[in-house]
Design a protein around this motif. Structure first.
Motif, PDB file in Angstrom:
ATOM      1  N   GLN A  91      -3.273 -26.083 -12.814  1.00 36.27           N
ATOM      2  CA  GLN A  91      -2.318 -26.074 -13.105  1.00 36.27           C
ATOM      3  C   GLN A  91      -1.267 -25.146 -14.132  1.00 36.27           C
ATOM      4  OE1 GLN A  91      -4.312 -29.757 -14.829  1.00 36.27           O
ATOM      5  NE2 GLN A  91      -4.061 -30.672 -13.070  1.00 36.27           N
ATOM      6  N   ASP A  92      -1.756 -24.410 -13.891  1.00 36.47           N
ATOM      7  CA  ASP A  92      -2.199 -23.252 -15.255  1.00 36.47           C
ATOM      8  C   ASP A  92      -0.879 -22.921 -14.862  1.00 36.47           C
ATOM      9  OD1 ASP A  92      -4.585 -23.304 -16.614  1.00 36.47           O
ATOM     10  OD2 ASP A  92      -5.424 -21.246 -15.458  1.00 36.47           O
ATOM     11  N   GLY A  93       0.112 -21.707 -16.242  1.00 38.08           N
ATOM     12  CA  GLY A  93       1.303 -21.443 -15.259  1.00 38.08           C
ATOM     13  C   GLY A  93       1.536 -20.208 -14.608  1.00 38.08           C
ATOM     14  N   ASP A  94       0.490 -19.298 -14.453  1.00 35.45           N
ATOM     15  CA  ASP A  94       1.286 -18.296 -13.183  1.00 35.45           C
ATOM     16  C   ASP A  94       1.414 -18.872 -12.106  1.00 35.45           C
ATOM     17  OD1 ASP A  94      -1.704 -18.502 -13.538  1.00 35.45           O
ATOM     18  OD2 ASP A  94      -1.890 -16.785 -13.230  1.00 35.45           O
ATOM     19  N   ALA A  95       0.518 -20.209 -12.035  1.00 38.65           N
ATOM     20  CA  ALA A  95       0.116 -20.503 -10.432  1.00 38.65           C
ATOM     21  C   ALA A  95       1.503 -20.973  -9.759  1.00 38.65           C
ATOM     22  CB  ALA A  95      -1.267 -21.170 -10.826  1.00 38.65           C
ATOM     23  N   ALA A  96       2.330 -21.228 -10.725  1.00 39.90           N
ATOM     24  CA  ALA A  96       3.496 -22.012 -10.392  1.00 39.90           C
ATOM     25  C   ALA A  96       4.573 -22.042  -9.478  1.00 39.90           C
ATOM     26  CB  ALA A  96       4.429 -22.203 -11.854  1.00 39.90           C
ATOM     27  N   ALA A  97       4.371 -20.255  -9.374  1.00 41.53           N
ATOM     28  CA  ALA A  97       5.410 -19.265  -8.161  1.00 41.53           C
ATOM     29  C   ALA A  97       4.813 -19.567  -6.825  1.00 41.53           C
ATOM     30  CB  ALA A  97       5.480 -18.422  -8.669  1.00 41.53           C
ATOM     31  N   GLY A  98       3.302 -20.185  -7.193  1.00 41.80           N
ATOM     32  CA  GLY A  98       2.862 -19.313  -5.341  1.00 41.80           C
ATOM     33  C   GLY A  98       0.875 -19.025  -6.562  1.00 41.80           C
ATOM     34  N   PHE A  99       0.094 -19.212  -5.437  1.00 43.62           N
ATOM     35  CA  PHE A  99      -0.987 -18.548  -5.332  1.00 43.62           C
ATOM     36  C   PHE A  99      -1.562 -17.571  -4.163  1.00 43.62           C
ATOM     37  CE2 PHE A  99      -0.776 -22.623  -4.785  1.00 43.62           C
ATOM     38  CZ  PHE A  99      -1.953 -22.916  -3.431  1.00 43.62           C
ATOM     39  N   LEU A 100      -2.775 -17.559  -5.018  1.00 48.36           N
ATOM     40  CA  LEU A 100      -3.589 -16.119  -3.059  1.00 48.36           C
ATOM     41  C   LEU A 100      -4.814 -16.818  -3.373  1.00 48.36           C
ATOM     42  CD1 LEU A 100      -3.807 -12.951  -1.540  1.00 48.36           C
ATOM     43  CD2 LEU A 100      -6.100 -14.236  -1.904  1.00 48.36           C
ATOM     44  N   ARG A 104      -1.258  -8.645  -6.136  1.00 48.26           N
ATOM     45  CA  ARG A 104      -0.256  -8.219  -7.208  1.00 48.26           C
ATOM     46  C   ARG A 104       1.371  -7.768  -6.389  1.00 48.26           C
ATOM     47  NH1 ARG A 104      -3.318  -3.400  -8.781  1.00 48.26           N
ATOM     48  NH2 ARG A 104      -4.537  -4.169  -9.126  1.00 48.26           N
ATOM     49  N   HIS A 105       1.391  -7.858  -4.805  1.00 48.38           N
ATOM     50  CA  HIS A 105       2.459  -7.643  -4.418  1.00 48.38           C
ATOM     51  C   HIS A 105       3.254  -8.593  -4.682  1.00 48.38           C
ATOM     52  CE1 HIS A 105       5.448  -5.435  -1.211  1.00 48.38           C
ATOM     53  NE2 HIS A 105       5.224  -6.851  -0.781  1.00 48.38           N
ATOM     54  N   PHE A 106       2.624  -9.759  -4.834  1.00 46.93           N
ATOM     55  CA  PHE A 106       3.414 -10.619  -4.092  1.00 46.93           C
ATOM     56  C   PHE A 106       3.819 -11.167  -5.903  1.00 46.93           C
ATOM     57  CE2 PHE A 106       2.476 -10.576   0.068  1.00 46.93           C
ATOM     58  CZ  PHE A 106       3.863 -11.036   0.796  1.00 46.93           C
ATOM     59  N   SER A 107       3.447 -10.811  -6.874  1.00 47.89           N
ATOM     60  CA  SER A 107       3.233 -11.683  -7.590  1.00 47.89           C
ATOM     61  C   SER A 107       2.377 -12.807  -8.180  1.00 47.89           C
ATOM     62  CB  SER A 107       4.275 -11.590  -9.141  1.00 47.89           C
ATOM     63  OG  SER A 107       5.298 -10.001  -8.093  1.00 47.89           O
ATOM     64  N   ILE A 108       1.639 -13.068  -7.699  1.00 46.53           N
ATOM     65  CA  ILE A 108       0.688 -13.970  -8.035  1.00 46.53           C
ATOM     66  C   ILE A 108      -0.334 -14.171  -8.129  1.00 46.53           C
ATOM     67  CG2 ILE A 108       3.049 -15.564  -6.286  1.00 46.53           C
ATOM     68  CD1 ILE A 108       0.563 -14.664  -3.979  1.00 46.53           C
ATOM     69  N   PRO A 109      -1.092 -14.962  -8.811  1.00 49.43           N
ATOM     70  CA  PRO A 109      -2.464 -14.948  -8.821  1.00 49.43           C
ATOM     71  C   PRO A 109      -3.812 -15.151  -8.126  1.00 49.43           C
ATOM     72  CG  PRO A 109      -1.847 -16.806 -10.110  1.00 49.43           C
ATOM     73  CD  PRO A 109      -0.702 -16.284  -9.523  1.00 49.43           C
ATOM     74  N   ALA A 110      -4.387 -14.083  -8.403  1.00 51.28           N
ATOM     75  CA  ALA A 110      -5.807 -13.950  -6.787  1.00 51.28           C
ATOM     76  C   ALA A 110      -6.312 -15.463  -7.930  1.00 51.28           C
ATOM     77  CB  ALA A 110      -5.786 -12.458  -6.375  1.00 51.28           C
ATOM     78  N   ILE A 111      -7.449 -16.303  -6.580  1.00 55.82           N
ATOM     79  CA  ILE A 111      -7.854 -17.091  -7.469  1.00 55.82           C
ATOM     80  C   ILE A 111      -8.655 -17.700  -7.048  1.00 55.82           C
ATOM     81  CG2 ILE A 111      -8.491 -19.460  -8.396  1.00 55.82           C
ATOM     82  CD1 ILE A 111      -5.327 -19.916  -8.301  1.00 55.82           C
ATOM     83  N   SER A 112     -10.363 -16.666  -7.122  1.00 54.17           N
ATOM     84  CA  SER A 112     -10.954 -16.889  -6.001  1.00 54.17           C
ATOM     85  C   SER A 112     -12.355 -18.066  -7.436  1.00 54.17           C
ATOM     86  CB  SER A 112     -12.278 -15.053  -6.353  1.00 54.17           C
ATOM     87  OG  SER A 112     -12.929 -15.160  -7.439  1.00 54.17           O
ATOM     88  N   ALA A 144       4.397 -17.594  -2.609  1.00 53.50           N
ATOM     89  CA  ALA A 144       3.840 -18.118  -1.698  1.00 53.50           C
ATOM     90  C   ALA A 144       3.062 -18.305  -2.215  1.00 53.50           C
ATOM     91  CB  ALA A 144       4.103 -15.979  -1.131  1.00 53.50           C
ATOM     92  N   ARG A 145       2.644 -19.256  -1.281  1.00 51.45           N
ATOM     93  CA  ARG A 145       0.925 -19.704  -1.571  1.00 51.45           C
ATOM     94  C   ARG A 145      -0.139 -19.617  -0.417  1.00 51.45           C
ATOM     95  NH1 ARG A 145       4.723 -23.474  -3.404  1.00 51.45           N
ATOM     96  NH2 ARG A 145       5.534 -24.039  -1.490  1.00 51.45           N
ATOM     97  N   LEU A 146      -0.787 -18.595  -0.414  1.00 55.21           N
ATOM     98  CA  LEU A 146      -1.848 -17.829   0.763  1.00 55.21           C
ATOM     99  C   LEU A 146      -2.932 -17.813   0.342  1.00 55.21           C
ATOM    100  CD1 LEU A 146       0.620 -14.320  -0.145  1.00 55.21           C
ATOM    101  CD2 LEU A 146       0.342 -16.168   1.477  1.00 55.21           C
ATOM    102  N   ILE A 147      -3.769 -17.972   1.232  1.00 50.26           N
ATOM    103  CA  ILE A 147      -5.070 -17.903   1.913  1.00 50.26           C
ATOM    104  C   ILE A 147      -6.010 -17.053   2.250  1.00 50.26           C
ATOM    105  CG2 ILE A 147      -7.134 -19.279   2.276  1.00 50.26           C
ATOM    106  CD1 ILE A 147      -5.271 -21.277   2.228  1.00 50.26           C
TER     107      ILE A 147
END
Length: 201
Positions: free
Chosen positions: A74-83, A23-31, A2-5
């Motif tokens: 480009q970091d590995g943890d964002a490959a599966a999505g991000f918020l 955390r629920h979607f196992s993606i990093p929160a990027i502020s 999931a790629r969320l905003i």
């Protein structure tokens, strides 16, 4: 994946919600705030440029913010999505994000908009100002901050609404209930298939 905003005015609890939803979607929160602080602390070229504006209380230019985000994605943890929290905040950044994601044949999946009435937002910020001893957060200043937020993000909300990606979530009530409502709204949007299209997975 999931790629969320997440969007929300000052005092909406956006940062807190971002952490729990991500955390629920196992993606990093990027502020953007975290990005700025990390680059300034790391004394990077982008951090030095951002610092010049931050020290004067001015907005960091779009090209600097976008440059930081490009590196972070480009970091590995964002490959599966991000918020994303705090980006995009204007029409130019919406287009810049489109371009960033298109290079990997991806796109934004869902945009969460937290809605809270102005009276509630003002009450929250006045309470927070009192707790933190911030005498600069007066009612008139808070009202102006909310006006600036709406002026700045109007184009963002309009763009994602037109694309059928925006879901509104009531930001009043208990934190847990708001988080649950936001997660349910995202999952429903993903399952509806309204986010399917070229370049999406």
């Amino acid at each position: 994946m999931a790629r969320l905003i997440i969007l929300g005015p000052p005092g909406s609890g956006k940062g807190t919600q971002a952490e729990y939803i991500a955390r629920h979607f196992s993606i990093p929160a990027i502020s953007t705030g975290d990005l700025f602080r990390a680059h300034v602390k790391g004394r990077t070229e982008l951090g030095a440029e951002a610092g010049k504006y931050m020290d004067k209380g001015e907005f960091v230019p779009d090209h600097v913010t976008t440059g930081m985000l490009r590196l972070r994605l480009q970091d590995g943890d964002a490959a599966a999505g991000f918020l994303l929290d705090g980006y995009p905040r204007n029409a130019a950044q919406v287009l810049a994000l489109d371009e960033l994601l298109s290079s990997g044949r991806h796109a934004v999946d869902v945009v969460i908009a937290l809605t809270v009435g102005d009276d509630e937002l003002a009450a929250r910020m006045l309470r927070r100002a009192k707790e933190q001893g911030r005498s600069d957060d007066t009612e008139s200043v808070i009202k102006r901050r909310l006006e600036l937020y709406r002026d700045e993000t109007h184009a963002v909300v309009t763009s994602y609404t037109e694309r059928g990606l925006l879901v509104s979530v009531d930001g009043t009530g208990e934190r847990e209930a708001i988080t649950a409502a936001a997660i349910a709204a995202v999952q429903a949007a993903l399952e509806r298939g309204s986010v399917a299209g070229p370049g999406r997975d």
